[in-house]
Structure formats: structure tokens, C-alpha cells
Design a protein around this motif. Structure first.
Motif, short mmCIF file in Angstrom:
data_model
loop_
_atom_site.label_atom_id
_atom_site.label_comp_id
_atom_site.label_asym_id
_atom_site.label_seq_id
_atom_site.Cartn_x
_atom_site.Cartn_y
_atom_site.Cartn_z
N ASN A 1 -11.92 4.34 -12.32
CA ASN A 1 -10.57 4.75 -11.92
C ASN A 1 -9.84 3.54 -11.33
O ASN A 1 -10.22 3.05 -10.26
N PRO A 2 -8.79 3.06 -11.99
CA PRO A 2 -8.10 1.85 -11.52
C PRO A 2 -7.00 2.11 -10.50
O PRO A 2 -6.26 1.19 -10.15
N MET A 3 -6.85 3.35 -10.06
CA MET A 3 -5.70 3.72 -9.23
C MET A 3 -5.52 2.80 -8.02
O MET A 3 -4.42 2.33 -7.74
N ASN A 4 -6.59 2.55 -7.28
CA ASN A 4 -6.46 1.72 -6.07
C ASN A 4 -5.98 0.30 -6.41
O ASN A 4 -5.16 -0.28 -5.70
N SER A 5 -6.52 -0.26 -7.50
CA SER A 5 -6.13 -1.61 -7.91
C SER A 5 -4.66 -1.64 -8.32
O SER A 5 -3.92 -2.58 -7.98
N LEU A 6 -4.22 -0.63 -9.04
CA LEU A 6 -2.83 -0.61 -9.50
C LEU A 6 -1.87 -0.40 -8.33
O LEU A 6 -0.81 -1.02 -8.27
N LYS A 7 -2.24 0.48 -7.41
CA LYS A 7 -1.42 0.65 -6.21
C LYS A 7 -1.27 -0.67 -5.47
O LYS A 7 -0.17 -1.06 -5.05
N THR A 8 -2.39 -1.37 -5.31
CA THR A 8 -2.38 -2.66 -4.61
C THR A 8 -1.44 -3.64 -5.30
O THR A 8 -0.65 -4.34 -4.64
N ALA A 9 -1.52 -3.69 -6.62
CA ALA A 9 -0.68 -4.63 -7.37
C ALA A 9 0.81 -4.31 -7.20
O ALA A 9 1.63 -5.21 -6.95
N TRP A 10 1.16 -3.03 -7.29
CA TRP A 10 2.57 -2.64 -7.14
C TRP A 10 3.06 -2.88 -5.71
O TRP A 10 4.20 -3.30 -5.49
N MET A 11 2.20 -2.62 -4.74
CA MET A 11 2.58 -2.88 -3.35
C MET A 11 2.83 -4.36 -3.12
O MET A 11 3.81 -4.75 -2.45
N GLN A 12 1.96 -5.21 -3.64
CA GLN A 12 2.14 -6.65 -3.49
C GLN A 12 3.47 -7.10 -4.09
O GLN A 12 4.20 -7.89 -3.48
N LEU A 13 3.78 -6.59 -5.26
CA LEU A 13 5.03 -6.98 -5.91
C LEU A 13 6.23 -6.52 -5.11
O LEU A 13 7.17 -7.30 -4.86
N CYS A 14 6.22 -5.27 -4.71
CA CYS A 14 7.36 -4.72 -3.98
C CYS A 14 7.58 -5.45 -2.66
O CYS A 14 8.72 -5.77 -2.29
N ASN A 15 6.51 -5.75 -1.96
CA ASN A 15 6.64 -6.47 -0.68
C ASN A 15 7.13 -7.90 -0.89
O ASN A 15 7.87 -8.43 -0.05
N ALA A 16 6.73 -8.53 -1.99
CA ALA A 16 7.22 -9.87 -2.29
C ALA A 16 8.73 -9.83 -2.59
O ALA A 16 9.49 -10.71 -2.16
N PHE A 17 9.16 -8.81 -3.34
CA PHE A 17 10.59 -8.64 -3.58
C PHE A 17 11.35 -8.46 -2.28
O PHE A 17 12.45 -9.00 -2.09
#
Length: 573
Positions: free
Chosen positions: A382-398
Motif C-alpha cells: 500500500n503506497p498511501m503513506n509514501s504518496l501522502k508524504t510526496a504531496w505534502m512535501q510539494l505543497c509545503n515547498a509551494f
């Protein structure tokens, strides 16, 4: 700051259209590819499967080439390298991976057992050594540069007499792009061959000069093979070897059949995008499904990854749309709430957000749930945690960039780059690719993906720097912008624009060498993932090659060639 400068920024909206017809399409029948700032849903009614005649022709040619390759591998190592090079240039090598891998494994062992030298029955000329070196490194074998020492003089410079060997010089030029940091001999080779070959052009006939000039502009290692197939086949037609015509015939029919595959994938992408409805809900955002698909198509180039290419377009789309939300739509207060929603991965905090942000978040969450379920079912993880992490990193960088812009703060150049490699969005895309490929998924590799390893940060840095060279002209959007150039010049008051651009060009070159080294090192990641990373880096230059009209003529030309213009084939063997 430059939240607009991400992996998917820039360029006109691209769409495909075709006339309505009935019946099974002919693989050689072109469709029209148009480029416009206005999006349109294409009519892809001609898209279907290749006819039985073409599939049968392809199978016959493939069988013959396989027989020829087996014979040549058994009889001539040097000729085998030449044939493998042609198979790769024609983008048909994926049919023969087992044979190629077994051959390269044996030859690599021979080279290393002989102390890193190459020679077949005493034949160790410049062409032979350069070709073998390039093919070894291109396929992940770390052969030493010592094999070029035989071509330098007592001062450590390449012998000037080599410039008379045009074939060898071209091979050395191509090999020079496979260097890693500290391999000065390859840096010298690039300068030496470039000058010598350019000097020779006036003395060649027009056809020769055209082929050589094209090769100089498109080094194999930094180019996307699929985009160059037609030119490679055209330039190869002058060769009269025993198997050259057969390879050309297979290359042409294979190109047409893969083209039909890509058209079918594109049809699925447009249907998904239309059904999603975000183009209507997010009027401010760019609407470029064809361009998103091109990233997917060139990154996962093997035809067997058809389903993965269609699926990969979706996170590409969401990265693109999130960028536009930050760059041209949301206020800082709204963006803070938007980021809180992403960080909590919930919709409860969205009550004060505009409808466009709410509908985007709902679509992103739904897609991520669906994607995770598919991966769990197919690969057992289940990749859910990894994908959440990736989207959070991107959004916070923005959000960091949005706050910089709102406050007028100009960060230090290193701080800007550290955040900027995340705001490209590449780490999000590669996280999805990793799980789509389903190769080598375990706790170690997942933890590594989550930490954004150098395999991902290097191409992200290349993209950030390419964009900040100022070659990208955002498509008529009035978003927030900024660049590494601005930050660097603020720290180095005496620097000129010319010196800073040279500095950035050197950074890009050095990062490319680090990527080359990464490809040669042992890795927990599959060769397929590493190839995808390199292909994404190769695409960067095309995406930022704007003309004065804010268009991408080179990319448009390639897309037309790959999706619209087929080879005219004879159906008889």
C-alpha cells in the motif's frame, strides 16, 4: 518566488484531432496534431489496433533480425556492438534485451579481465574503443576511461592526427557525454572532437554535413531515442551492410505499430481528463493533457508499460494544477489553509476555501485512494503513506515560495535551490513511477524513495536550473516568479548576467555527470526506474526551448512526428 517553474510549466496547450471514419485504421494513416492555446477534445475515432497484415509483417521481420543478431553475436563481438547500437537508435532493442544483456555481460568480463582495455583481434581503433565505451556505460557498465590513454600524446592531449578519422571522432564525441566528475579526459574529448568536427564540415558533401551536424546537435546520451528514430533510420539508409535494410524495415513497421499504441493511450488520457471535469472547475489553470501525456510517454518508453503511462499522466496533471493554484489563483491566507488540508489529508479544513480548491482536493484524494488500491492489489504494497508524504512535501515547498513572494524576501541561493528541487514536482512523479513499475518494492527502497535520494534530486536540480536560465516564458500567465539567478546575484554583487549564466550552465553539466555516476553505482532501484529518471532529465531541454512566440517548436515537431507521421510501408515481405 518561482512556484510556476515546475516540471510541467510552460508551453502551448496541445491536442490531437482526426477525421471521423469507419473501419479498422491503417497504421500508416496519419492523424493531425495541432497546437493551440485553446484546449479541445480530440476526435480519435481512427485510433485502433494495427491490422493483421502489419502485425504479421512485424513478426516476420522480428524473427529474421533475431536470427541475424544471434549469428553476429556468435561470430563477431565488434559487429555485435555496431548492431546493438543500431537496434537502440531505432528503438527496437527492447525486443532483444536478453540477448543484448548476455552479450554485454560476457564482453564486460573480458574487458575487466584484460585490465580495462578493448581490442578485437588487435582492432582497437578510435571508433571501436569509443563505441564500446559508450554502449557499456549507457547500459550501466562502469568501464574505465583508461582505454582512451592510447590516443593521447606525452602531454596528455589527444593526438591531432585523430582529427582525420571522422568516424572515430564522431564516436568519441558521443562517448564524451558519458563522463562522470573527475574524468578530465572525456571533458577534453568533447572539446577536441567538437572543434575538429565543426572544422571538417565545409569539406564534406551536403548529405554528410547534414548527418554530422544533426549528430552534433543531438548527442545520443542526452537525447530521447523515440524522437530521433526517423532521423536515425533516414541517416542509416546509406549503409549497405548485410543486415542494414532488414533493421530499417523492422524499425519502420515497429515505429508505426508503437505509434498506434500511443494514440490509443492518448485517447484514454483525454477521456479521463474530460470525465474528471477539472478543466471546467479550474478555469484559471492550464489545460494541456497532450503535453502531460508526452512526459509520460518519453519517461516510460518501453511499449510494455502502456497501462503505466496512462496512469502516470494523472499525478502529472495534479502537480500541474496544484502549481497553478499557488502561482496564479490563491491568496496567501487561502494557500495556508490549502496546505493544512494537504498536511492533514482531509477536507474538513476546506470550509473557508474557494470551490476550485475544494474540488481539486477532492479529486486528488480520490485519485490517490484509487491509485493506492490498484498498487496494493497488483504488487501487495500500500503506497498511501509514501504518496501522502510526496504531496505534502510539494505543497509545503509551494507555500514556502508563496510566502517568500508575499513578504518580498529573497532567500539565499542555496536555500532557494534546496526548496526549489522539491517544488519542481519530480519527486511526486517518480514516487508514482516507482510503485507503477512494481519492481523491488520493499521497506528499504520505499524509505529511500520517501527521502528523495540523489537519483531524484539530480534531475530536479537540472530542471530548476534550466528553468532559471530564463529560457522558459510562461504561457501568458501573470503568476509569481523568481529565480536562482536573482538570488545568486544578490549574494555576488559584482557578478554579471553572463557570468551567472555560465555558472549555472556549469552546474547543470556537473549535475549531469553526477547522474551518470549514479547510473553506474549499485542501486536498490530497478534499471527501469533509473532509465525513467534519465529520460525525464532528457526531456527538460525540450520543455524549456521556447521561441519568441512563447511556443515550443522543437517539441511540437517531435510530437507531430511521433503521433501523426507514419512510415509508408509495403505490406508484402
Amino acid at each position: 518566488m518561482a512556484s510556476s517553474a515546475n516540471f510541467f510549466s510552460g508551453g502551448p496547450s496541445l491536442y490531437v484531432s482526426s477525421p471521423q471514419e469507419q473501419g479498422e485504421p491503417d497504421v500508416s494513416r496519419p492523424i493531425s496534431v495541432k497546437f493551440t492555446y485553446q484546449s479541445s477534445t480530440p476526435d480519435l475515432s481512427l485510433v485502433g489496433r494495427p491490422s493483421q497484415d502489419y502485425r504479421a509483417l512485424h513478426d516476420r521481420k522480428l524473427k529474421k533480425v533475431r536470427e541475424v543478431l544471434g549469428t553476429i553475436i556468435a561470430e563477431s563481438p565488434l559487429e555485435s556492438f555496431v548492431m546493438i547500437d543500431t537496434l537502440q537508435r531505432f528503438s527496437i532493442d527492447y525486443h532483444f534485451q536478453e540477448e543484448i544483456q548476455a552479450f554485454l555481460n560476457r564482453q564486460y568480463k573480458c574487458v575487466m579481465d584484460s585490465g580495462g582495455s578493448i581490442g578485437f583481434d588487435g582492432d582497437c581503433n578510435l571508433f571501436t574503443v569509443s563505441l564500446c565505451f559508450r554502449l557499456f556505460r549507457h547500459n550501466g557498465y562502469n568501464v574505465p576511461t583508461d582505454m582512451f590513454n592510447r590516443f593521447v600524446d606525452k602531454h596528455g592531449k589527444f593526438r591531432q592526427s585523430l582529427s582525420n578519422d571522422l568516424k572515430g571522432m564522431m564516436a568519441l564525441y558521443q562517448a564524451s557525454y558519458l563522463g562522470i566528475e573527475g574524468e578530465d579526459i572525456l571533458d577534453q574529448a568533447c572539446v577536441f572532437t567538437s572543434k575538429s568536427i565543426h572544422d571538417s564540415l565545409p569539406h564534406l558533401n551536403q548529405d554528410q554535413a547534414s548527418v554530422i551536424s544533426y549528430s552534433l546537435k543531438h548527442p545520443y546520451h542526452t537525447s530521447l531515442t523515440r524522437f530521433l528514430v526517423k532521423e536515425s533510420i533516414k541517416n542509416h539508409k546509406t549503409k549497405q551492410g548485410t543486415y542494414d535494410a532488414l533493421l530499417q524495415e523492422l524499425g519502420e513497421v515497429n515505429f508505426n505499430i508503437v505509434q498506434i499504441l500511443h494514440r490509443n493511450e492518448l485517447k484514454k488520457v483525454f477521456l479521463w481528463w474530460s470525465d474528471l471535469g477539472l478543466a471546467q472547475s479550474l478555469k484559471f489553470a492550464r489545460d494541456q493533457p497532450l503535453k502531460w501525456y508526452m512526459w509520460s510517454m518519453v519517461t516510460l518508453e518501453d511499449p510494455k508499460y502502456s497501462d503505466q503511462r496512462v496512469e502516470l499522466v494523472k499525478p502529472v496533471c495534479f502537480v500541474y494544477l496544484m502549481d497553478d493554484i499557488f502561482d496564479v489563483y490563491g491568496t496567501l491566507e487561502e494557500l495556508v489553509l490549502f496546505t493544512e488540508s494537504i498536511n492533514n489529508w482531509e477536507l474538513d479544513a476546506t470550509k473557508q476555501l474557494p470551490y476550485s480548491m475544494k474540488i481539486f482536493l477532492q479529486a486528488l484524494y480520490d485519485f490517490t485512494d484509487e491509485f493506492s488500491s490498484k498498487i496494493l492489489e497488483k504488487h501487495g504494497w500500500n503506497p498511501m503513506n509514501s504518496l501522502k508524504t510526496a504531496w505534502m512535501q510539494l505543497c509545503n515547498a509551494f507555500l514556502v515560495e508563496a510566502k517568500w513572494f508575499a513578504s518580498g524576501h529573497l532567500p539565499a541561493s542555496e536555500e532557494y535551490l534546496h526548496n526549489g528541487v522539491i517544488s519542481t514536482g519530480l519527486h511526486v512523479v517518480f514516487a508514482h513511477i516507482f510503485f507503477l513499475l512494481g519492481e523491488g518494492i520493499n521497506k528499504e527502497s520505499v524509505d529511500l524513495i520517501d527521502s528523495n535520494p540523489s537519483l531524484i534530486t539530480y534531475p530536479s536540480l537540472i530542471l530548476r536550473l534550466w528553468d532559471d536560465l530564463g529560457t522558459a516564458k510562461d504561457e501568458n500567465q501573470q503568476g509569481h516568479d523568481g529565480s536562482y539567478i536573482e538570488c545568486y546575484m544578490n549574494e555576488h554583487k559584482n557578478s554579471t548576467m553572463e557570468s551567472v549564466r555560465e555558472h549555472i550552465t556549469n552546474m547543470i553539466s556537473n549535475t549531469g555527470k553526477k547522474m551518470n555516476k549514479e547510473y553506474l553505482l549499485p542501486s536498490p532501484f530497478s534499471p527501469s526506474l533509473r532509465k525513467a529518471v534519465f529520460n525525464a532529465a532528457r526531456m527538460v531541454r525540450l520543455v524549456y526551448s521556447y521561441d519568441e512566440n512563447q511556443r515550443l517548436p522543437i517539441l511540437e515537431k517531435y510530437i507531430t512526428s511521433v503521433l501523426s507521421e507514419s512510415f509508408n510501408l509495403h505490406k508484402e515481405d
